[in-house]
Design an enzyme around this catalytic site. Structure first.
Site, PDB file in Angstrom:
ATOM      1  N   GLN A   9      16.411 -19.955  -7.992  1.00 20.42           N
ATOM      2  CA  GLN A   9      15.901 -20.989  -7.539  1.00 20.42           C
ATOM      3  C   GLN A   9      15.855 -21.165  -6.001  1.00 20.42           C
ATOM      4  O   GLN A   9      14.973 -21.819  -5.251  1.00 20.42           O
ATOM      5  CB  GLN A   9      16.624 -22.322  -8.199  1.00 20.42           C
ATOM      6  CG  GLN A   9      17.959 -22.769  -7.829  1.00 20.42           C
ATOM      7  CD  GLN A   9      18.963 -21.741  -8.769  1.00 20.42           C
ATOM      8  OE1 GLN A   9      18.766 -20.863  -9.204  1.00 20.42           O
ATOM      9  NE2 GLN A   9      20.067 -22.479  -9.044  1.00 20.42           N
ATOM     10  N   ASN A  13      22.290 -10.938  -6.647  1.00 20.99           N
ATOM     11  CA  ASN A  13      22.375 -10.159  -7.950  1.00 20.99           C
ATOM     12  C   ASN A  13      21.133  -9.890  -8.421  1.00 20.99           C
ATOM     13  O   ASN A  13      19.993 -10.095  -7.543  1.00 20.99           O
ATOM     14  CB  ASN A  13      23.178 -11.194  -9.030  1.00 20.99           C
ATOM     15  CG  ASN A  13      22.457 -12.637  -9.173  1.00 20.99           C
ATOM     16  OD1 ASN A  13      21.213 -12.658  -8.908  1.00 20.99           O
ATOM     17  ND2 ASN A  13      23.301 -13.514  -9.910  1.00 20.99           N
ATOM     18  N   GLN A  68      34.013   1.468  -0.705  1.00 16.33           N
ATOM     19  CA  GLN A  68      32.823   1.476  -1.216  1.00 16.33           C
ATOM     20  C   GLN A  68      32.878   1.036  -2.818  1.00 16.33           C
ATOM     21  O   GLN A  68      32.162   0.189  -3.188  1.00 16.33           O
ATOM     22  CB  GLN A  68      32.201   2.721  -0.935  1.00 16.33           C
ATOM     23  CG  GLN A  68      30.595   2.560  -1.410  1.00 16.33           C
ATOM     24  CD  GLN A  68      29.669   1.567  -0.766  1.00 16.33           C
ATOM     25  OE1 GLN A  68      29.853   1.256   0.307  1.00 16.33           O
ATOM     26  NE2 GLN A  68      29.153   0.871  -1.631  1.00 16.33           N
ATOM     27  N   HIS A  97      32.977  -2.664  -4.192  1.00 17.42           N
ATOM     28  CA  HIS A  97      31.882  -3.331  -4.077  1.00 17.42           C
ATOM     29  C   HIS A  97      31.551  -3.821  -5.322  1.00 17.42           C
ATOM     30  O   HIS A  97      31.116  -5.102  -5.556  1.00 17.42           O
ATOM     31  CB  HIS A  97      30.699  -2.947  -3.336  1.00 17.42           C
ATOM     32  CG  HIS A  97      30.759  -3.081  -1.799  1.00 17.42           C
ATOM     33  ND1 HIS A  97      30.802  -4.405  -1.278  1.00 17.42           N
ATOM     34  CD2 HIS A  97      30.971  -2.333  -0.588  1.00 17.42           C
ATOM     35  CE1 HIS A  97      30.730  -4.240  -0.094  1.00 17.42           C
ATOM     36  NE2 HIS A  97      30.857  -3.140   0.268  1.00 17.42           N
ATOM     37  N   GLU A 112      22.852   5.236   1.947  1.00 15.74           N
ATOM     38  CA  GLU A 112      23.211   3.874   2.870  1.00 15.74           C
ATOM     39  C   GLU A 112      24.162   4.008   3.594  1.00 15.74           C
ATOM     40  O   GLU A 112      23.719   3.980   4.996  1.00 15.74           O
ATOM     41  CB  GLU A 112      23.582   2.955   1.638  1.00 15.74           C
ATOM     42  CG  GLU A 112      23.749   1.540   2.428  1.00 15.74           C
ATOM     43  CD  GLU A 112      24.281   0.389   1.669  1.00 15.74           C
ATOM     44  OE1 GLU A 112      24.794   0.647   0.409  1.00 15.74           O
ATOM     45  OE2 GLU A 112      24.299  -0.881   1.957  1.00 15.74           O
ATOM     46  N   HIS A 113      25.354   4.371   3.361  1.00 17.04           N
ATOM     47  CA  HIS A 113      26.436   4.870   4.334  1.00 17.04           C
ATOM     48  C   HIS A 113      26.635   6.301   4.228  1.00 17.04           C
ATOM     49  O   HIS A 113      26.821   6.774   3.088  1.00 17.04           O
ATOM     50  CB  HIS A 113      27.687   3.935   4.098  1.00 17.04           C
ATOM     51  CG  HIS A 113      27.598   2.419   3.891  1.00 17.04           C
ATOM     52  ND1 HIS A 113      27.336   1.970   2.622  1.00 17.04           N
ATOM     53  CD2 HIS A 113      27.371   1.630   4.880  1.00 17.04           C
ATOM     54  CE1 HIS A 113      27.243   0.646   2.765  1.00 17.04           C
ATOM     55  NE2 HIS A 113      27.233   0.291   4.148  1.00 17.04           N
ATOM     56  N   ASP A 155      30.901  -2.484   8.539  1.00 13.84           N
ATOM     57  CA  ASP A 155      30.801  -3.689   7.214  1.00 13.84           C
ATOM     58  C   ASP A 155      31.164  -4.902   7.989  1.00 13.84           C
ATOM     59  O   ASP A 155      30.412  -6.052   7.721  1.00 13.84           O
ATOM     60  CB  ASP A 155      31.716  -3.474   6.155  1.00 13.84           C
ATOM     61  CG  ASP A 155      31.131  -2.468   5.209  1.00 13.84           C
ATOM     62  OD1 ASP A 155      29.890  -2.233   5.306  1.00 13.84           O
ATOM     63  OD2 ASP A 155      31.782  -1.950   4.176  1.00 13.84           O
ATOM     64  N   HIS A 186     -20.707  -3.933  15.342  1.00 11.92           N
ATOM     65  CA  HIS A 186     -19.859  -3.434  16.120  1.00 11.92           C
ATOM     66  C   HIS A 186     -20.169  -2.875  17.324  1.00 11.92           C
ATOM     67  O   HIS A 186     -19.689  -3.022  18.417  1.00 11.92           O
ATOM     68  CB  HIS A 186     -18.620  -2.345  15.471  1.00 11.92           C
ATOM     69  CG  HIS A 186     -17.823  -3.024  14.586  1.00 11.92           C
ATOM     70  ND1 HIS A 186     -18.144  -3.518  13.385  1.00 11.92           N
ATOM     71  CD2 HIS A 186     -16.404  -3.112  14.414  1.00 11.92           C
ATOM     72  CE1 HIS A 186     -17.013  -4.108  12.745  1.00 11.92           C
ATOM     73  NE2 HIS A 186     -16.030  -3.831  13.306  1.00 11.92           N
TER      74      HIS A 186
END
Lengths: 426, 426
Positions: free
Chosen positions: A186, A209, A255, A258, A322-323, A356, A415
């Protein structure tokens, strides 16, 4: 964690696959939420806040007295730490400012780019167990540096309508005053379409999420930009025999804690190194508060022995982590070989936790292999670059005939005519 | 073209709306094409080539002999014009290369970014009435500068399996050798998912009709990056009494001839200027070969008198035009006030055609108001920026305690432990 010894190259594409989420039915829910927010505005937002977060509060900006009061609750040590991180993030992102550079592509034809802030942006910060104030800094500080005119921050409030004080403190350090206790899809719908209380934004940033992720995709489909596609977080470590197995194990666990859908990959050219790291991992795992989450993540994870450091780098580039931690000798010498990664940590003292929180680099990074085509969040994520050009009479004389020829070949005579009229006037 | 005199500000949001396409049923067709290409690969691609382009050819790379032969068919003048444009585009985009800048955010904490090419990219060039070789240059040249490893170019072939020689020439100037005669949504599906003949790409660029646009959205939803969302092309001109009405009219028509869904907006603080431009427009329209298309576009278009140049700029920023021409005195002084636009043309000799073909700026630009949040295509569109960091023992000592405090406050004790172990080792 699965241990794999020297897999043949033909198996690599299978090994770099991410764990797949089961297909889900949330698209219909997201469509419903967007339709409701479009139709009922704030009322729909309040209804979903009640439904999903048991939060009955009306939609209102958190006032400055509430923020000041909340900030008083934080320890001075934590506030100093957050300020230290904010300073480093500001230093790193401020250095990304681009100097305007005018280019005379031909005599009389001057072209350049200028950056302008995206005026209205929305930040989403998830609620849940941990208050992700670090993400507030990672998004809020570059937004402030870019000069975004309006920054809305939505984050779920608790049952009493309250927001964690560390989030409010990080927001105030980033100059964000428009903070709303709205969570989930929302919040994304309200920022994407606007309601009476919330202005429509041009771009939405922030993690969440699967509902938030799906809502951001929906927002993108109706023309609102988003930071990047989302996926579970991940870390790949290349360790050689000079690594510190305790550090490597701790980084893998940082990691893995997480989320149960996180993935960690450990690569080495040395089986003993892998064994030592896995041994340390088991020891450290027993004392981790988020042990169950980490254990679930480790069940999606592998430790792989490859035949050389070059093979480890090649595998990592295929995985596009990612890392990426290079826990190895002469790590800096390997950087030219890294082609796909979000953020890279060199040597034994560059842990992922540093990036991080506090080294200054951004922690909003491409996951799920998106590092093949996306960059992490940077100052540019909050800017557009507008091209400008100014042609003098000499300029149009120099390139006009060429334009006429090309426009004619593309059968666009309007043009061509725009140039011909100018050439004829000279 | 509708003429509107000094509309009140409350009417502006309605005036900046783009013509809406009727909702269509093509999503189902696109899903079907993607499913077919995923299942049957090249066979499905050939089937759709037959169906939509009456092209029966097998899927094959255009060979270098065919390219050489095609190039021989082009006039030397046109080839010289294309080379001139290519040189300017290369100059402008080469200047966008970023120098690596290492930042010590704290003593012992060194952070920087390095650019890497997106390795596999796909370019789509529409077929139809006009061969858009200029778009080949606009996408191919920055891709070559970025160092993309594999560039696939798909464009519909004619009934004989042939591709326009100017497209082949522009592609060869851009160093693109992997050219395939495949059009429409099947080309996008093939590049997004890969087939036996076509490698899966990481990012897809290029314009197209509504099928191509929907297919690119579908590609994005399955994780392939795209250049930007698409919409009909548009031009806004702000003209004051110093403008040349002939030039203004020609520029409006050069935009209007693009497609019947194009939109042009003319703003002025001077009604006589508007009247003069509209008068010239009617005259020039009569001789335009693509008159019907232009006329349809003009029916979606307006000429608006506003009370000042400042109001014209404010309206333009609200509209966020793809192309903006400032046909006015001291145009360059207005640039700081331009906040939303794709590409801006200053003064009487900077016509949109210049940027469309040959000045060197990119002509792949955000339409449909996307200039509020998106930049046009640039060298960066073909790059990712990877962050790197290297912490020394001193570095982790300087920021370690702060990280521990923040990680603890976010309840991520694995993150804290990765730092604690390092601090304890010192």
């Amino acid at each position: 964690m699965k241990k794999i010894i020297d897999p043949p190259k033909i198996d690599w594409p299978g090994l770099v696959l991410r764990p797949q989420n089961a297909p889900n039915e949330i698209a219909a829910i997201i469509d419903e939420i967007f339709a409701a927010v479009q139709h009922d505005g704030d009322k729909a937002v309040i209804r979903y806040n009640q439904l999903y977060d048991q939060n009955d509060a009306a939609i209102h900006k958190i006032d400055s007295a509430t923020i000041a009061q909340a900030v008083d609750q934080l320890s001075d040590n934590l506030k100093a730490a957050i300020r230290m991180a904010a300073t480093n993030i500001e230093r790193f992102h401020a250095a990304q400012r681009e100097v305007v550079q005018k280019v005379a592509t031909t005599k009389g034809v001057i072209c350049w780019r200028e950056s302008r802030a995206i005026e209205h942006i929305g930040l989403y910060i998830p609620g849940g167990t941990a208050p992700l104030f670090s993400t507030v800094l990672m998004l809020g500080i570059p937004a402030k540096l870019a000069g975004c005119k309006e920054i809305v921050l939505c984050t779920p409030a608790d049952k009493n309508g309250c927001i964690h004080p560390a989030i409010l403190y990080a927001a105030s350090l980033s100059g964000i005053s428009n903070i709303l206790g709205i969570g989930g899809a929302q919040a994304i719908a309200a920022m994407a379409m606007g309601t009476k209380s919330i202005n429509k934004v041009d771009k939405i940033f922030g993690p969440g999420n699967q509902y938030v992720t799906a809502a951001k995709q929906k927002a993108q489909s109706i023309g609102v930009a988003i930071d990047m596609p989302a996926g579970p977080s991940e870390l790949l470590i290349i360790a050689d025999k000079t690594c510190n197995p305790q550090f490597v194990a701790a980084d893998l666990l940082s990691q893995a804690e997480h989320g149960s859908d996180s993935q960690v990959i450990l690569l080495s050219d040395n089986e003993t190194t892998i064994n030592n790291c896995l041994y340390e991992l088991e020891i450290q795992l027993t004392t981790l508060p988020r042990k169950d989450i980490a254990q679930a993540a480790l069940s999606n994870s592998s430790a792989i022995v490859l035949n050389s450091v070059a093979s480890c780098i090649a595998f990592s580039n295929l995985y596009a982590p990612e890392h990426l931690i290079l826990a190895m000798e002469h790590a800096a010498e390997q950087t030219p070989n890294i082609t796909n990664a979000g953020s890279v940590f060199l040597g034994n003292f560059s842990c992922e936790s540093a990036g991080d929180y506090a080294s200054g680099t951004n922690h909003t990074l491409p996951t799920n292999g998106f590092a093949r085509s996306y960059s992490g969040v940077s100052l540019d994520s909050f800017l557009k670059k507008i091209t400008f050009q100014e042609l003098s009479e000499e300029g149009i004389r120099n390139i006009g005939l060429g334009i006429e020829l090309m426009a004619e070949a593309e059968q666009l005579l309007g043009h061509k005519n725009a140039v011909s009229l100018r050439l004829n006037s000279l």
